[in-house]
Scaffold this motif. Structure first.
Motif, PDB file in Angstrom:
ATOM      1  N   UNK A  68       0.847  -1.190   0.000  1.00  0.00           N
ATOM      2  CA  UNK A  68       0.000   0.000   0.000  1.00  0.00           C
ATOM      3  C   UNK A  68       0.884   1.242   0.000  1.00  0.00           C
ATOM      4  N   UNK A  69       0.669   2.125  -0.963  1.00  0.00           N
ATOM      5  CA  UNK A  69       1.456   3.342  -1.072  1.00  0.00           C
ATOM      6  C   UNK A  69       0.886   4.487  -0.250  1.00  0.00           C
ATOM      7  N   UNK A  70      -0.361   4.360   0.176  1.00  0.00           N
ATOM      8  CA  UNK A  70      -1.069   5.508   0.750  1.00  0.00           C
ATOM      9  C   UNK A  70      -0.689   5.790   2.194  1.00  0.00           C
ATOM     10  N   UNK A  71      -0.689   4.764   3.037  1.00  0.00           N
ATOM     11  CA  UNK A  71      -0.444   4.991   4.455  1.00  0.00           C
ATOM     12  C   UNK A  71       0.970   5.480   4.731  1.00  0.00           C
ATOM     13  N   UNK A  72       2.041   4.794   4.244  1.00  0.00           N
ATOM     14  CA  UNK A  72       3.387   5.312   4.511  1.00  0.00           C
ATOM     15  C   UNK A  72       3.656   6.637   3.814  1.00  0.00           C
ATOM     16  N   UNK A  73       2.915   6.930   2.755  1.00  0.00           N
ATOM     17  CA  UNK A  73       3.097   8.178   2.030  1.00  0.00           C
ATOM     18  C   UNK A  73       2.193   9.291   2.509  1.00  0.00           C
ATOM     19  N   UNK A  74       1.601   9.135   3.709  1.00  0.00           N
ATOM     20  CA  UNK A  74       0.728  10.163   4.288  1.00  0.00           C
ATOM     21  C   UNK A  74      -0.433  10.521   3.360  1.00  0.00           C
ATOM     22  N   UNK A  75      -0.896   9.543   2.598  1.00  0.00           N
ATOM     23  CA  UNK A  75      -2.069   9.647   1.725  1.00  0.00           C
ATOM     24  C   UNK A  75      -1.882  10.613   0.548  1.00  0.00           C
ATOM     25  N   UNK A  76      -0.632  10.938   0.218  1.00  0.00           N
ATOM     26  CA  UNK A  76      -0.395  11.813  -0.938  1.00  0.00           C
ATOM     27  C   UNK A  76       0.096  11.025  -2.147  1.00  0.00           C
ATOM     28  N   UNK A  77       0.552   9.788  -1.935  1.00  0.00           N
ATOM     29  CA  UNK A  77       1.007   8.965  -3.053  1.00  0.00           C
ATOM     30  C   UNK A  77      -0.178   8.440  -3.854  1.00  0.00           C
ATOM     31  N   UNK A  78       0.041   8.319  -5.154  1.00  0.00           N
ATOM     32  CA  UNK A  78      -1.011   7.799  -6.016  1.00  0.00           C
ATOM     33  C   UNK A  78      -1.091   6.290  -5.861  1.00  0.00           C
ATOM     34  N   UNK A  79      -2.298   5.745  -5.656  1.00  0.00           N
ATOM     35  CA  UNK A  79      -2.438   4.288  -5.581  1.00  0.00           C
ATOM     36  C   UNK A  79      -1.915   3.634  -6.856  1.00  0.00           C
ATOM     37  N   UNK A  80      -1.417   2.418  -6.739  1.00  0.00           N
ATOM     38  CA  UNK A  80      -0.786   1.769  -7.882  1.00  0.00           C
ATOM     39  C   UNK A  80      -1.755   1.521  -9.034  1.00  0.00           C
ATOM     40  N   UNK A  81      -3.057   1.463  -8.750  1.00  0.00           N
ATOM     41  CA  UNK A  81      -4.040   1.267  -9.811  1.00  0.00           C
ATOM     42  C   UNK A  81      -4.862   2.522 -10.080  1.00  0.00           C
ATOM     43  N   UNK A  82      -4.383   3.672  -9.568  1.00  0.00           N
ATOM     44  CA  UNK A  82      -5.049   4.942  -9.840  1.00  0.00           C
ATOM     45  C   UNK A  82      -6.079   5.327  -8.811  1.00  0.00           C
ATOM     46  N   UNK A  83      -6.842   4.346  -8.316  1.00  0.00           N
ATOM     47  CA  UNK A  83      -7.801   4.601  -7.244  1.00  0.00           C
ATOM     48  C   UNK A  83      -7.539   3.613  -6.119  1.00  0.00           C
ATOM     49  N   UNK A  84      -8.166   3.835  -5.000  1.00  0.00           N
ATOM     50  CA  UNK A  84      -7.999   2.929  -3.862  1.00  0.00           C
ATOM     51  C   UNK A  84      -9.347   2.314  -3.507  1.00  0.00           C
ATOM     52  N   UNK A  85      -9.392   1.004  -3.505  1.00  0.00           N
ATOM     53  CA  UNK A  85     -10.563   0.269  -3.054  1.00  0.00           C
ATOM     54  C   UNK A  85     -10.128  -0.520  -1.827  1.00  0.00           C
ATOM     55  N   UNK A  86     -10.714  -0.217  -0.685  1.00  0.00           N
ATOM     56  CA  UNK A  86     -10.226  -0.824   0.552  1.00  0.00           C
ATOM     57  C   UNK A  86     -11.356  -1.434   1.368  1.00  0.00           C
ATOM     58  N   UNK A  87     -10.965  -2.375   2.210  1.00  0.00           N
ATOM     59  CA  UNK A  87     -11.887  -3.000   3.160  1.00  0.00           C
ATOM     60  C   UNK A  87     -11.177  -3.082   4.501  1.00  0.00           C
ATOM     61  N   UNK A  88     -11.831  -2.601   5.557  1.00  0.00           N
ATOM     62  CA  UNK A  88     -11.271  -2.629   6.899  1.00  0.00           C
ATOM     63  C   UNK A  88     -12.257  -3.358   7.804  1.00  0.00           C
ATOM     64  N   UNK A  89     -11.896  -4.557   8.219  1.00  0.00           N
ATOM     65  CA  UNK A  89     -12.794  -5.392   9.018  1.00  0.00           C
ATOM     66  C   UNK A  89     -12.323  -5.439  10.460  1.00  0.00           C
ATOM     67  N   UNK A  90     -13.249  -5.296  11.381  1.00  0.00           N
ATOM     68  CA  UNK A  90     -12.941  -5.356  12.806  1.00  0.00           C
ATOM     69  C   UNK A  90     -13.776  -6.438  13.471  1.00  0.00           C
ATOM     70  N   UNK A  91     -13.097  -7.374  14.107  1.00  0.00           N
ATOM     71  CA  UNK A  91     -13.743  -8.422  14.881  1.00  0.00           C
ATOM     72  C   UNK A  91     -13.622  -8.029  16.350  1.00  0.00           C
ATOM     73  N   UNK A  92     -14.710  -7.563  16.927  1.00  0.00           N
ATOM     74  CA  UNK A  92     -14.670  -7.043  18.288  1.00  0.00           C
ATOM     75  C   UNK A  92     -14.726  -8.202  19.286  1.00  0.00           C
ATOM     76  N   UNK A  93     -13.687  -8.318  20.087  1.00  0.00           N
ATOM     77  CA  UNK A  93     -13.693  -9.317  21.151  1.00  0.00           C
ATOM     78  C   UNK A  93     -14.285  -8.724  22.426  1.00  0.00           C
TER      79      UNK A  93
END
Length: 204
Positions: A68-93
């Protein structure tokens, strides 16, 4: 280690082999999540937010190629495919939102950014486990959207469109370095841990 204000992700592992309907990716990360509204402040100077805290397992994937180029680049880097499609799943214990208990529940934040993440105009949707009560559903929506303060509030200004929230049966499965998260026909994500060069250790 802290990854944002109020968020701690430990034992994080880099993953490959991710799948979601109509999306293929090579990057993912998973770890133990500990998240709270540490300052109890609502975004944009609003009234004090409801105190909450969740801990459990966290799984994240995107459509970038390998890293992922976005997080280490402080969200200024262009995603490798031009856009970013993400999924963030949380399993709450363990979790609590004021007097509402969230133990054993789960949710998935889905998003699309048309260009660099820092340019905003994100489209975001939320999937909440179907067995959540109306009170639990409202609590999870507040946490995941940033309306309850906490780390997601910092990203709320990036969202241009909230598509909505759906209820679905969500299953989390983890076997060694492999894991999967499924939410009916809405989400199907899975990954296998990447190995370091010349070692059998998972990338950390």
């Amino acid at each position: 280690r802290p990854i944002a204000e109020g968020v701690r992700l430990t034992n994080a592992t880099v993953y490959i082999m991710y799948r979601m309907p109509a999306v293929e990716s090579l990057f993912g990360i998973a770890g133990e999540l500990d998240c709270a509204d540490t300052k109890r402040q609502a975004p944009f100077g609003g009234p004090m937010a409801t105190a909450w805290h969740v801990s459990g397992q966290y799984y994240e994937t995107c459509n970038c190629e390998f890293i992922c180029m976005c997080v280490p680049g402080q969200m200024v880097n262009r995603p490798t495919k031009g856009n970013c499609q993400f999924a963030m799943a949380s399993q709450i214990e363990r979790g609590k939102y004021a007097a509402v208990t969230l133990d054993g529940l789960g949710f998935i934040v889905l998003g699309l950014t048309p260009a660099e993440m820092g340019k905003g105009n994100w489209s975001v949707a939320l999937v909440i486990v179907v067995r959540a009560s109306s009170e639990q559903r409202a609590a999870i929506t507040a946490i995941a959207s940033g309306a309850a303060g906490g780390p997601m509030a910092a990203l709320s200004g990036m969202i241009g469109k909230f598509v909505g929230a759906e209820s679905a049966a969500i299953t989390f499965d983890r076997q060694g370095s492999s894991w999967s998260v499924k939410a009916a026909s809405l989400v199907d994500m899975a990954a296998t841990g990447a190995k370091g060069f010349g070692t059998d250790q998972d990338l950390q």
